[in-house]
Design an enzyme around this catalytic site. Structure first.
Site, short mmCIF file in Angstrom:
data_model
loop_
_atom_site.label_atom_id
_atom_site.label_comp_id
_atom_site.label_asym_id
_atom_site.label_seq_id
_atom_site.Cartn_x
_atom_site.Cartn_y
_atom_site.Cartn_z
N GLY A 213 37.38 83.62 72.32
CA GLY A 213 37.94 83.97 73.63
C GLY A 213 37.02 83.65 74.80
O GLY A 213 37.27 84.08 75.92
N HIS B 56 38.69 90.79 61.28
CA HIS B 56 38.46 90.04 62.52
C HIS B 56 37.31 90.70 63.29
O HIS B 56 37.13 91.91 63.22
CB HIS B 56 39.74 90.05 63.36
CG HIS B 56 39.68 89.14 64.54
ND1 HIS B 56 39.06 89.50 65.71
CD2 HIS B 56 40.11 87.87 64.71
CE1 HIS B 56 39.13 88.49 66.56
NE2 HIS B 56 39.77 87.49 65.98
N GLY C 219 43.25 81.90 68.55
CA GLY C 219 43.68 83.04 69.37
C GLY C 219 44.47 82.56 70.58
O GLY C 219 45.66 82.29 70.50
N GLY C 220 43.78 82.41 71.70
CA GLY C 220 44.45 82.12 72.98
C GLY C 220 45.41 80.94 72.92
O GLY C 220 46.53 81.03 73.44
N GLU D 290 34.21 82.59 62.24
CA GLU D 290 34.44 82.73 63.67
C GLU D 290 33.18 83.26 64.35
O GLU D 290 32.93 84.49 64.35
CB GLU D 290 35.58 83.73 63.92
CG GLU D 290 36.90 83.31 63.33
CD GLU D 290 38.06 83.95 64.09
OE1 GLU D 290 38.84 83.19 64.66
OE2 GLU D 290 38.14 85.18 64.12
N SER E 261 37.77 79.61 70.21
CA SER E 261 38.11 78.70 71.31
C SER E 261 38.57 77.32 70.83
O SER E 261 38.25 76.30 71.44
CB SER E 261 36.93 78.58 72.28
OG SER E 261 36.66 79.83 72.88
N GLU F 123 37.01 91.56 66.20
CA GLU F 123 37.44 92.68 67.06
C GLU F 123 37.63 93.95 66.24
O GLU F 123 37.40 95.05 66.72
CB GLU F 123 38.72 92.29 67.82
CG GLU F 123 38.41 91.28 68.92
CD GLU F 123 39.52 90.29 69.20
OE1 GLU F 123 40.68 90.55 68.86
OE2 GLU F 123 39.21 89.22 69.78
N ASN G 127 46.64 83.83 65.81
CA ASN G 127 46.43 85.27 65.95
C ASN G 127 46.83 85.67 67.37
O ASN G 127 46.09 85.43 68.32
CB ASN G 127 44.94 85.59 65.69
CG ASN G 127 44.62 87.06 65.93
OD1 ASN G 127 45.53 87.88 66.07
ND2 ASN G 127 43.33 87.37 65.97
N TRP G 128 48.01 86.24 67.48
CA TRP G 128 48.54 86.58 68.82
C TRP G 128 47.88 87.83 69.39
O TRP G 128 48.11 88.17 70.54
CB TRP G 128 50.06 86.78 68.76
CG TRP G 128 50.84 85.55 68.43
CD1 TRP G 128 50.34 84.28 68.20
CD2 TRP G 128 52.26 85.43 68.29
NE1 TRP G 128 51.37 83.41 67.91
CE2 TRP G 128 52.56 84.09 67.97
CE3 TRP G 128 53.31 86.36 68.40
CZ2 TRP G 128 53.86 83.65 67.76
CZ3 TRP G 128 54.61 85.91 68.19
CH2 TRP G 128 54.88 84.56 67.88
N LYS G 129 47.12 88.54 68.56
CA LYS G 129 46.46 89.78 68.99
C LYS G 129 47.49 90.72 69.62
O LYS G 129 48.65 90.76 69.19
CB LYS G 129 45.30 89.49 69.93
CG LYS G 129 44.34 88.45 69.35
CD LYS G 129 43.05 88.35 70.10
CE LYS G 129 42.23 87.22 69.54
NZ LYS G 129 40.91 87.11 70.11
#
Ligand code: PEP
Length: 262
Positions: free
Chosen positions: A181, A103, A242-243, A175, A221, A105, A11-13
């Site tokens: 994150g 998600h 993510g990251g 998640e 993470s 977010e 997920n590159w957001k």
């Protein structure tokens, strides 16, 4: 137990620019052959979906690396006056097979409820996409010992009215919000406990065989150095990353760990 597919999605957001998105895609595609036994999925910002699709494909539309494409969000309506939104069929049109839905977010920053997530997941299925439906508790909810109740309510609400076939065409991502994150990964035992709870809840919503076939990813993470131990858990079938998905080497290393554990 069913032999479930392993799926690692990035997920590159809202990160990268056009050139960086294409470069990252090419690096992931070039290394994908080293990740056996796992499906790799890239979920770039919507505006770069076509660029990523073409970086993955030959002129005939095939994807020799096997890496596939997903959206980060969609609207539940097929078309109309919904300024700024993306219809499920539009994602399919540019080559997506998957879409992240709900998600954390989206839940916290954009007010998405389980009911909204439910209609979006159904719209994704109707368009031929596999929804990756996200659930997970906040730190406060965990500290109040409400993880099971919160996740169960999210599963029930997000998957309301799903048939066994709908569920079989859905991926769940557990998640924990406190791990997204933050660098604080759930312990394998904490994650496994919730994954098992989700699977048993899926069985009550449909049947044991269907629940046993559903891929449940862990997200929060995930890094190359914690992926192997997470992947070794019986109910953790992949990762939503993510990251670490913004670095090809890290994403591929995570993919390798999950593939090796399959
Ligand atoms: C995510 O955004 O779904 C996520 C899990 O992010 P990170 O891997 O950076 O925690």
């Amino acid at each position: 137990m069913a032999a479930r597919r392993r799926i690692v999605a990035g997920n590159w957001k809202m990160n990268l620019d056009h050139a960086a998105a294409v470069a990252l895609t090419k690096d992931v595609a070039a290394g994908a052959a080293s990740c056996t036994g796992v499906d790799l999925v890239l979920c770039p910002p919507a505006i770069y979906l076509e660029a990523v699709a073409s970086a993955l494909q030959l002129a005939d539309g095939s994807s020799p690396s096997g890496v596939t494409l997903g959206g980060q969000n969609l609207h539940d309506q097929p078309k109309g006056a919904f300024t700024g939104e993306i219809a499920p069929a539009m994602l399919v049109d540019v080559g997506c097979r998957w879409c992240i839905v709900g998600h954390s977010e989206r839940r916290t920053l954009f007010g998405e409820t389980d009911q909204i997530i439910n209609t979006k997941a159904k719209a994704a299925l109707a368009a031929g996409l596999t929804p990756i439906v996200c659930v997970g508790e906040t730190l406060e909810e965990r500290e109040q010992d409400r993880t099971a109740a919160v996740v169960t309510a999210q599963i029930d609400g997000s998957l309301h009215g799903f048939s066994a076939a709908d569920l079989a065409g859905t991926v769940i991502a557990y998640e924990p919000v406190w791990a997204i994150g933050t660098g604080k990964v759930a312990t394998p035992e904490q994650a496994q406990e919730v994954h098992a709870l989700i699977r048993s809840r899926l069985a009550t919503l449909t049947d044991a065989a269907t629940a046993d076939s559903v891929v449940i990813q862990y997200g929060g993470s995930v890094k190359p150095d914690n992926a192997a131990v997470l992947a070794s858990q019986p109910d953790i079938d992949g990762a939503l990353v993510g990251g670490a998905s913004l670095k090809a080497d890290d994403f591929l290393a995570i993919g390798k760990h999950f593939g090796a554990a399959g």
